[in-house]
Each structure stands twice: as C-alpha cells, then as structure tokens.
Write a protein that holds these residues in place. Structure first.
Motif, PDB file in Angstrom:
ATOM      1  N   ALA A 219       0.836  -1.207   0.000  1.00 48.94           N
ATOM      2  CA  ALA A 219       0.000   0.000   0.000  1.00 48.94           C
ATOM      3  C   ALA A 219       0.872   1.260   0.000  1.00 48.94           C
ATOM      4  O   ALA A 219       2.105   1.188  -0.001  1.00 48.94           O
ATOM      5  N   GLU A 220       0.238   2.402   0.023  1.00 46.76           N
ATOM      6  CA  GLU A 220       0.923   3.689  -0.109  1.00 46.76           C
ATOM      7  C   GLU A 220       2.052   3.870   0.912  1.00 46.76           C
ATOM      8  O   GLU A 220       1.850   3.702   2.110  1.00 46.76           O
ATOM      9  N   ARG A 221       3.217   4.244   0.412  1.00 50.02           N
ATOM     10  CA  ARG A 221       4.389   4.446   1.272  1.00 50.02           C
ATOM     11  C   ARG A 221       4.278   5.737   2.076  1.00 50.02           C
ATOM     12  O   ARG A 221       3.878   6.783   1.558  1.00 50.02           O
ATOM     13  N   CYS A 222       4.690   5.645   3.329  1.00 52.68           N
ATOM     14  CA  CYS A 222       4.655   6.817   4.194  1.00 52.68           C
ATOM     15  C   CYS A 222       5.687   7.865   3.776  1.00 52.68           C
ATOM     16  O   CYS A 222       5.415   9.067   3.780  1.00 52.68           O
ATOM     17  N   ASP A 223       6.881   7.418   3.421  1.00 50.39           N
ATOM     18  CA  ASP A 223       7.968   8.347   3.107  1.00 50.39           C
ATOM     19  C   ASP A 223       7.814   9.022   1.751  1.00 50.39           C
ATOM     20  O   ASP A 223       8.654   9.852   1.373  1.00 50.39           O
ATOM     21  N   ARG A 224       6.772   8.705   1.012  1.00 50.14           N
ATOM     22  CA  ARG A 224       6.522   9.346  -0.276  1.00 50.14           C
ATOM     23  C   ARG A 224       5.111   9.946  -0.344  1.00 50.14           C
ATOM     24  O   ARG A 224       4.533  10.066  -1.418  1.00 50.14           O
ATOM     25  N   SER A 225       4.587  10.299   0.815  1.00 50.77           N
ATOM     26  CA  SER A 225       3.224  10.816   0.861  1.00 50.77           C
ATOM     27  C   SER A 225       3.089  11.853   1.975  1.00 50.77           C
ATOM     28  O   SER A 225       3.843  11.840   2.955  1.00 50.77           O
ATOM     29  N   ASP A 226       2.117  12.740   1.811  1.00 51.16           N
ATOM     30  CA  ASP A 226       1.801  13.716   2.859  1.00 51.16           C
ATOM     31  C   ASP A 226       0.716  13.197   3.796  1.00 51.16           C
ATOM     32  O   ASP A 226       0.345  13.889   4.758  1.00 51.16           O
ATOM     33  N   HIS A 227       0.203  12.022   3.529  1.00 52.04           N
ATOM     34  CA  HIS A 227      -0.833  11.438   4.394  1.00 52.04           C
ATOM     35  C   HIS A 227      -0.237  10.974   5.719  1.00 52.04           C
ATOM     36  O   HIS A 227       0.979  10.757   5.842  1.00 52.04           O
ATOM     37  N   LEU A 228      -1.104  10.835   6.699  1.00 51.39           N
ATOM     38  CA  LEU A 228      -0.693  10.395   8.034  1.00 51.39           C
ATOM     39  C   LEU A 228      -0.107   8.993   7.974  1.00 51.39           C
ATOM     40  O   LEU A 228      -0.679   8.088   7.355  1.00 51.39           O
ATOM     41  N   CYS A 229       1.045   8.811   8.622  1.00 56.32           N
ATOM     42  CA  CYS A 229       1.688   7.504   8.628  1.00 56.32           C
ATOM     43  C   CYS A 229       0.992   6.569   9.609  1.00 56.32           C
ATOM     44  O   CYS A 229       0.525   6.995  10.677  1.00 56.32           O
ATOM     45  N   LEU A 230       0.951   5.308   9.252  1.00 55.24           N
ATOM     46  CA  LEU A 230       0.372   4.308  10.142  1.00 55.24           C
ATOM     47  C   LEU A 230       1.292   4.044  11.330  1.00 55.24           C
ATOM     48  O   LEU A 230       0.824   3.754  12.431  1.00 55.24           O
ATOM     49  N   GLY A 231       2.594   4.138  11.101  1.00 55.79           N
ATOM     50  CA  GLY A 231       3.590   3.881  12.144  1.00 55.79           C
ATOM     51  C   GLY A 231       4.923   4.441  11.709  1.00 55.79           C
ATOM     52  O   GLY A 231       5.032   5.639  11.430  1.00 55.79           O
ATOM     53  N   PRO A 232       5.954   3.623  11.598  1.00 52.53           N
ATOM     54  CA  PRO A 232       7.283   4.088  11.174  1.00 52.53           C
ATOM     55  C   PRO A 232       7.246   4.699   9.773  1.00 52.53           C
ATOM     56  O   PRO A 232       6.379   4.382   8.953  1.00 52.53           O
ATOM     57  N   GLU A 233       8.214   5.564   9.520  1.00 50.43           N
ATOM     58  CA  GLU A 233       8.264   6.245   8.225  1.00 50.43           C
ATOM     59  C   GLU A 233       8.551   5.301   7.068  1.00 50.43           C
ATOM     60  O   GLU A 233       8.262   5.630   5.916  1.00 50.43           O
ATOM     61  N   ASP A 234       9.144   4.157   7.350  1.00 57.34           N
ATOM     62  CA  ASP A 234       9.402   3.197   6.268  1.00 57.34           C
ATOM     63  C   ASP A 234       8.216   2.262   6.046  1.00 57.34           C
ATOM     64  O   ASP A 234       8.305   1.297   5.287  1.00 57.34           O
ATOM     65  N   GLY A 235       7.098   2.586   6.704  1.00 63.07           N
ATOM     66  CA  GLY A 235       5.886   1.786   6.545  1.00 63.07           C
ATOM     67  C   GLY A 235       4.900   2.426   5.581  1.00 63.07           C
ATOM     68  O   GLY A 235       5.276   3.144   4.659  1.00 63.07           O
ATOM     69  N   ILE A 236       3.607   2.167   5.795  1.00 63.25           N
ATOM     70  CA  ILE A 236       2.550   2.675   4.923  1.00 63.25           C
ATOM     71  C   ILE A 236       1.758   3.773   5.631  1.00 63.25           C
ATOM     72  O   ILE A 236       1.903   3.992   6.839  1.00 63.25           O
ATOM     73  N   THR A 237       0.916   4.459   4.868  1.00 62.90           N
ATOM     74  CA  THR A 237       0.073   5.517   5.431  1.00 62.90           C
ATOM     75  C   THR A 237      -1.242   4.932   5.932  1.00 62.90           C
ATOM     76  O   THR A 237      -1.587   3.777   5.648  1.00 62.90           O
ATOM     77  N   GLN A 238      -1.987   5.754   6.656  1.00 62.79           N
ATOM     78  CA  GLN A 238      -3.304   5.323   7.112  1.00 62.79           C
ATOM     79  C   GLN A 238      -4.234   5.111   5.913  1.00 62.79           C
ATOM     80  O   GLN A 238      -5.026   4.163   5.891  1.00 62.79           O
ATOM     81  N   VAL A 239      -4.096   5.980   4.918  1.00 63.90           N
ATOM     82  CA  VAL A 239      -4.890   5.811   3.688  1.00 63.90           C
ATOM     83  C   VAL A 239      -4.531   4.492   3.023  1.00 63.90           C
ATOM     84  O   VAL A 239      -5.410   3.746   2.562  1.00 63.90           O
ATOM     85  N   GLY A 240      -3.263   4.172   2.976  1.00 60.53           N
ATOM     86  CA  GLY A 240      -2.815   2.910   2.395  1.00 60.53           C
ATOM     87  C   GLY A 240      -3.319   1.714   3.180  1.00 60.53           C
ATOM     88  O   GLY A 240      -3.693   0.687   2.590  1.00 60.53           O
ATOM     89  N   ASN A 241      -3.338   1.849   4.493  1.00 60.98           N
ATOM     90  CA  ASN A 241      -3.844   0.758   5.336  1.00 60.98           C
ATOM     91  C   ASN A 241      -5.313   0.475   5.032  1.00 60.98           C
ATOM     92  O   ASN A 241      -5.722  -0.686   4.896  1.00 60.98           O
ATOM     93  N   ASP A 242      -6.116   1.540   4.901  1.00 63.63           N
ATOM     94  CA  ASP A 242      -7.547   1.368   4.601  1.00 63.63           C
ATOM     95  C   ASP A 242      -7.739   0.704   3.237  1.00 63.63           C
ATOM     96  O   ASP A 242      -8.625  -0.147   3.062  1.00 63.63           O
ATOM     97  N   SER A 243      -6.915   1.094   2.274  1.00 64.64           N
ATOM     98  CA  SER A 243      -7.000   0.488   0.940  1.00 64.64           C
ATOM     99  C   SER A 243      -6.620  -0.993   1.000  1.00 64.64           C
ATOM    100  O   SER A 243      -7.270  -1.837   0.350  1.00 64.64           O
TER     101      SER A 243
END
Length: 271
Positions: free
Chosen positions: A125-149
């Motif tokens: 899912a969407e990478r945290c370090d390449r997005s302005d969306h809220l991160c799910l956890g660590p920066e090398d993880g996914i975003t909350q939007v990515g988690n929902d997807s």
C-alpha cells in the motif's frame, strides 16, 4: 582576272557573304544564296531540335515528380503502419486489466483460484515516506490511507476464499504492514520477495504448491521483474495495492491472467 575581296565579301557582323557586293561573280552569287538558304534551313532544324529537347526535358521532369510523389506516399504509408503497430504494442504492453475485462475473463480467473492454481503478486500500500498522508507507524511503513485500501483488497481476497492459500511477504515494513491489514495477521517473510531480480520467476514457481493459491505481498520493482520474465518487458509500473494474477498449473506451466487495481475490488464485490 577578277580578284575576290574577302573584306567586302563578308559582313563584319555575321561573317556571311555580302551578295550585293559588286565584286562577286554571278555564278558565285547564286551559290552563295543557296548557302545562305541552307544555313537558314539548318537553323530551323536546330530550333526544332531545341523544342523537342525542351519537351523531352519537361516529360522527364514530370516523371521525376511522379516518382518523388510515389516515394513520399510510400514513406507516409510506412509511417502510418508503424504508428498503428506501435499503438497496438503500446496498448497491449501490459497484462489485461481484469477490472475492465469481460465476464469470461473474470470467470476464468475465478475458476483458476478455486482450483488452487493462482499466484497473486500484490504491491504494498501507499508508502509513508513518499506521501503527505498520516503515517500508520514508522516512516518506512505505509500511510493510514494505504492501510484502509489494503483492508479493502484483503476483503476481496477473502470473498474468493483463503482456505487453500498461503501468504508470503517481503521483510520490509511496508509489505509486512500491508499483509497484516489485508488478512489481520502477519505473513511469512521471504527475502527473495525483496531482492527479486532475474531469478524471481523461478522462485515463484518453486514456492507454488499444487492446489494451493499463493499470495505474495511485494514491491513494484519485483512485479516489473516478474512481468519482464513472463512476456511483458514494457509493462506499466504497478500501482499501490494492485495485484498481478498468474496461473501455474500442475505441470508448472505459467500464464499471466491480468492485473487488478486496488479500487477495482469494490466493483467486483458489488457485482
């Protein structure tokens, strides 16, 4: 004896004999007139030849224009043909979009899943370090939007049936989080799903168990590697959460079925 005066016999301008000169003899005068008439006739012939030559040159010029036009039309035709072929290659350079495919393609894919013949390569899912969306956890993880997807993608797989399926993931945080969001639990990490490369196709075939589907949560670069090794060297890069479906039968024969984007699962589940 009459002496011929050459200066009076020829005029300075034309070098022709002057027939009106008092110094010319009658017989010679007659011969001179005949000579002048003959020269005039030759001049007419030369003029005639000049006209013929001009007509010939005109015909040759027209013929060359026609040949050049023919060559130009040939080049244009070849360019159009190349454009059409290139357009066809461009359109078919990626696996078919299962979200836009007809019911027959979907039915084929569903039957292969029910038979336990499918390998599904899922991009994280969407990478945290390449997005302005809220991160799910660590920066090398996914975003909350990515988690929902990823949750919606997981529901799509669950509707197909996960009773006869294995789930592997690469060791990186973003793929581990994606797999957890999809299925509610951690999957088995496999280093070869991170390194990928030229051996990926063989790794996939080697880990496929007969009559059991295999879900691999991996990366866009890995999916591109796999597509290059299965006949799609110019495929468009996989989107976040998209899935490449492949059939591997009991004899190890591999067939790419198509790709399904993350948002297409909702439409399939509502059909």
């Amino acid at each position: 004896m009459h002496i011929f005066n050459s200066r009076k016999f020829f005029t300075c301008s034309s070098l022709r004999p002057d027939v009106n000169s008092p110094n010319i003899q009658p017989a010679f005068k007659y011969a001179t007139i005949k000579l002048i008439k003959s020269q005039a006739s030759c001049a007419c012939e030369v003029k005639g030849h000049g006209v013929e030559r001009q007509m010939l040159l005109t015909a040759v010029y027209k013929q060359r224009r026609i040949l050049r036009l023919g060559k130009l039309l040939t080049v244009i035709g070849a360019g159009v043909a190349i454009a059409l072929v290139s357009g066809f290659v461009w359109v078919t350079r990626s696996p078919i979009d299962l979200g836009q495919a007809g019911k027959a393609a979907r039915a084929d894919w569903t039957r292969a899943w029910q038979a336990g013949e499918v390998v599904a390569l899922v991009r994280h899912a969407e990478r945290c370090d390449r997005s302005d969306h809220l991160c799910l956890g660590p920066e090398d993880g996914i975003t909350q939007v990515g988690n929902d997807s990823a949750v919606r993608v997981g529901k799509g797989f669950t509707s197909l049936g996960m009773q006869q399926a294995q789930v592997f993931t690469s060791p990186l945080t973003r793929t581990v989080q994606t797999a957890r969001a999809m299925f509610g639990q951690d999957a088995t990490a496999q280093p070869w799903l991170e390194s990928c490369g030229s051996s990926l196709r063989n790794e996939v075939v080697a880990h496929k168990v007969a009559q059991r589907n295999l879900v691999l949560v991996t990366h866009s670069g890995c999916i591109s590697d796999f597509e290059k090794q299965t006949g799609f060297p110019h495929a468009i890069a996989a989107d976040y959460g998209s899935t490449l479906f492949v059939r591997i039968d009991a004899k190890g024969q591999l067939e790419v079925l198509g790709i399904l984007n993350a948002e297409a699962w909702s439409r399939l589940n509502s059909d």
